[in-house]
Design a protein around this motif. Structure first.
Motif, mmCIF file in Angstrom:
data_model
loop_
_atom_site.group_PDB
_atom_site.id
_atom_site.type_symbol
_atom_site.label_atom_id
_atom_site.label_comp_id
_atom_site.label_asym_id
_atom_site.label_seq_id
_atom_site.Cartn_x
_atom_site.Cartn_y
_atom_site.Cartn_z
ATOM 1 N N LEU A 1 0.678 -1.242 -0.127
ATOM 2 C CA LEU A 1 0.099 -0.073 0.088
ATOM 3 C C LEU A 1 0.765 1.256 0.073
ATOM 4 O O LEU A 1 1.801 1.396 0.879
ATOM 5 C CB LEU A 1 -0.950 -0.209 1.297
ATOM 6 N N GLN A 2 0.397 2.384 -0.785
ATOM 7 C CA GLN A 2 1.128 3.378 -0.694
ATOM 8 C C GLN A 2 0.162 4.698 -0.815
ATOM 9 O O GLN A 2 -0.910 4.448 -0.906
ATOM 10 C CB GLN A 2 1.841 3.600 -2.110
ATOM 11 N N GLY A 3 0.494 5.893 -0.895
ATOM 12 C CA GLY A 3 -0.201 7.164 -0.754
ATOM 13 C C GLY A 3 -1.301 7.332 0.461
ATOM 14 O O GLY A 3 -1.992 8.407 0.335
ATOM 15 N N ARG A 4 -0.798 6.738 1.532
ATOM 16 C CA ARG A 4 -2.024 7.166 2.765
ATOM 17 C C ARG A 4 -1.019 7.683 3.805
ATOM 18 O O ARG A 4 -0.080 7.078 4.469
ATOM 19 C CB ARG A 4 -2.317 5.930 3.300
ATOM 20 N N TRP A 5 -0.754 9.083 3.823
ATOM 21 C CA TRP A 5 0.030 9.640 4.663
ATOM 22 C C TRP A 5 1.397 9.169 4.496
ATOM 23 O O TRP A 5 1.955 8.825 5.588
ATOM 24 C CB TRP A 5 -0.362 9.932 6.164
ATOM 25 N N GLN A 6 1.954 9.147 3.276
ATOM 26 C CA GLN A 6 3.104 8.517 3.282
ATOM 27 C C GLN A 6 4.220 9.544 3.286
ATOM 28 O O GLN A 6 4.019 10.863 2.530
ATOM 29 C CB GLN A 6 3.242 7.797 1.850
ATOM 30 N N GLU B 1 -9.643 15.096 6.996
ATOM 31 C CA GLU B 1 -8.741 14.248 7.914
ATOM 32 C C GLU B 1 -7.417 14.666 7.443
ATOM 33 O O GLU B 1 -6.553 14.763 8.263
ATOM 34 C CB GLU B 1 -8.893 13.013 7.726
ATOM 35 N N VAL B 2 -7.198 15.034 6.092
ATOM 36 C CA VAL B 2 -5.833 15.479 5.941
ATOM 37 C C VAL B 2 -5.286 16.707 6.400
ATOM 38 O O VAL B 2 -4.256 16.819 7.128
ATOM 39 C CB VAL B 2 -5.596 15.654 4.109
ATOM 40 N N VAL B 3 -6.377 17.632 6.433
ATOM 41 C CA VAL B 3 -6.163 18.820 7.227
ATOM 42 C C VAL B 3 -5.784 18.758 8.535
ATOM 43 O O VAL B 3 -4.775 19.474 9.202
ATOM 44 C CB VAL B 3 -7.228 20.078 6.900
ATOM 45 N N GLN B 4 -6.417 17.854 9.425
ATOM 46 C CA GLN B 4 -6.320 17.482 10.650
ATOM 47 C C GLN B 4 -4.800 17.130 10.987
ATOM 48 O O GLN B 4 -4.198 17.634 11.669
ATOM 49 C CB GLN B 4 -7.341 16.409 11.285
ATOM 50 N N ASN B 5 -4.485 16.257 10.031
ATOM 51 C CA ASN B 5 -3.054 15.468 10.069
ATOM 52 C C ASN B 5 -1.905 16.662 9.860
ATOM 53 O O ASN B 5 -1.027 16.663 10.443
ATOM 54 C CB ASN B 5 -2.954 14.732 8.995
ATOM 55 N N PRO C 1 4.183 19.193 13.171
ATOM 56 C CA PRO C 1 5.241 20.525 13.413
ATOM 57 C C PRO C 1 5.890 20.727 12.123
ATOM 58 O O PRO C 1 6.421 19.815 11.554
ATOM 59 C CB PRO C 1 6.168 19.870 14.391
ATOM 60 N N HIS C 2 5.814 22.036 11.839
ATOM 61 C CA HIS C 2 6.621 22.612 10.654
ATOM 62 C C HIS C 2 6.347 24.034 10.669
ATOM 63 O O HIS C 2 5.553 24.586 11.267
ATOM 64 C CB HIS C 2 5.590 22.121 9.082
#
Length: 428
Positions: free
Chosen positions: A301-306, A327-331, A336-337
């Protein structure tokens, strides 16, 4: 035809949803049934689990496959779309279907394909069923392509039906409200076959309960049976404890699919495993722990918060509708960045405005378009994004956008790639 010529034939000859959209979706099961009858109905020669829903069905399918594989079952896995190689769609114990099987299958089925003009998806479903039957898998995880009731995969009678959740997606085909979409997805619930619903949602709960009553199917809502505590990301793993009431079922689980949105999928997976155990499947705790720690290694599996790179941190994710982007925005917010750089492209038939209004306004955007007919031109995406306060530059290709983001990012910055499965595919 050799393998490359065979793929060119499949991509060029057959209507392909990922390329052209709704016109490729066949609203009945006639072609799939016709092809499988000619093949001797391979779908009846092995056991299956059917996985549908809007978001999370890919991750859920891969986790279930990894666990069953680790428990000693020869496990097929059918998913879509692929990211880099067509053969990703059809795997056994993590190994992709052979090139020879693909070319031989298409050569043997060319007459019926010319006669009934099936879609690309209908052919790949028949190919997967044929491959799993020939290789005599013990069980196969079959991911629904689109919807459920009329999806080509819906000619199986599974051991268990699984529905992850319902969100607004493919509204031009499945309906414009959550109950309408749920009704289409509930079409995979079969007479007398138990069903696990991952997420109880007020708008859709009654649809599933009514359908399960109609088919006399035992129905379980995973998030009502189980709950997660101590969810924390440590290094590259998502750590969690799973309880049933006050009883710990699995403590100190480590998931290599470490996006925080997997908290929903893990409950769906574990409830499904509980149901399979009740049906007599031998799945010990060690198999489950080992599998969830290495889903990517076991299934590809690829492409899930990879994570694609460090310093700057580069992440990709295939989330592409309102539920997925939420969900992506929550992640992103939990990671940290310093400065955020977002490489984004979308396809025309998504809720563009609904997605754009969820995205962070303090990021620099790199607007692009994947190489397919359904792609929204990058300049149009940038124009719509501007109306939501999202500012950035337009690039002619995904690769140009990606390289510009990497060049502009400092070591403590974050580069996120997404908006469409096809943008992620081109970066990978």
């Amino acid at each position: 035809m050799n393998y490359k010529q065979t793929l060119d034939y499949l991509y060029g000859k057959l209507p392909m949803f990922t390329r052209v959209g709704a016109v490729a979706f066949k609203k009945d099961l006639h072609n799939t049934i016709a092809m499988c009858e000619k093949l001797g109905n391979p779908q009846h020669k092995f056991k299956t689990i059917h996985v549908g829903g809007t978001n999370g069905k890919g991750s859920t399918s891969h986790m279930l496959a990894a666990i069953l594989q680790q428990a000693g079952y020869k496990t097929g896995l059918y998913t879509s779309p692929h990211l880099k190689d067509f053969r990703e769609r059809i795997r056994i114990n993590g190994e992709m279907i052979t090139e020879d099987f693909v070319t031989d299958f298409v050569a043997a089925q060319q007459d019926i394909m010319e006669e009934i003009n099936p879609s690309f998806f209908e052919v790949t479903v028949a190919m997967a069923f044929s491959y799993f039957a020939e290789e005599q898998v013990d069980i196969a995880i079959i991911e629904v392509g689109l919807g459920g009731r009329l999806d080509s995969t819906n000619i199986i009678t599974p051991e268990l039906s699984v529905l992850t959740n319902i969100s607004l997606d493919h509204t031009n085909i499945l309906g414009t409200t959550l109950p309408e979409i749920a009704k289409e997805k509930a079409g995979i619930i079969k007479p007398g076959i138990p069903v696990v619903i991952g997420e109880q949602q007020e708008e859709t709960k009654a649809v599933f309960i009514e359908k399960a009553a109609e088919t006399n199917s035992q129905i379980t809502f995973a998030d009502q049976e189980l709950h997660i505590t101590n969810l924390v990301k440590k290094e590259k793993y998502l750590n969690a404890d799973v309880f049933s009431g006050n009883t710990p079922l699995y403590q100190h689980l480590e998931l290599d699919l470490n996006g925080s949105y997997q908290r929903k999928n893990i409950l769906t997976v574990i409830q499904s495993i509980q149901m399979l155990k009740e049906k007599g499947y031998q799945i010990d705790n060690e198999a489950l722990y080992t599998a969830l720690k290495d889903v990517k290694g076991l299934t590809g599996l690829q492409g899930r918060w990879q994570t694609l790179g460090e310093n700057p941190l580069i992440i990709c994710d295939t989330g592409h509708n309102i539920g997925g982007i939420t969900e992506v925005v929550q992640n992103i917010n939990d990671t940290p960045h310093d400065q955020l750089h977002i490489v984004i492209g979308m396809v025309k038939d998504k809720d563009i405005s609904g997605v754009l209004k969820l995205l962070p306004k303090d990021a620099h955007y790199y607007f692009c378009q994947p190489e397919l007919e359904r792609a929204l031109p990058a300049a149009e995406l940038a124009e719509q994004a501007k109306q939501h306060g999202l500012i950035g530059d337009v690039f002619p290709t995904v690769q140009f956008a990606f390289h510009a983001a990497k060049d502009n990012a400092d070591s403590n910055d974050m580069v996120f790639v997404g908006g469409s499965t096809f943008v992620v595919a081109e970066v990978l």
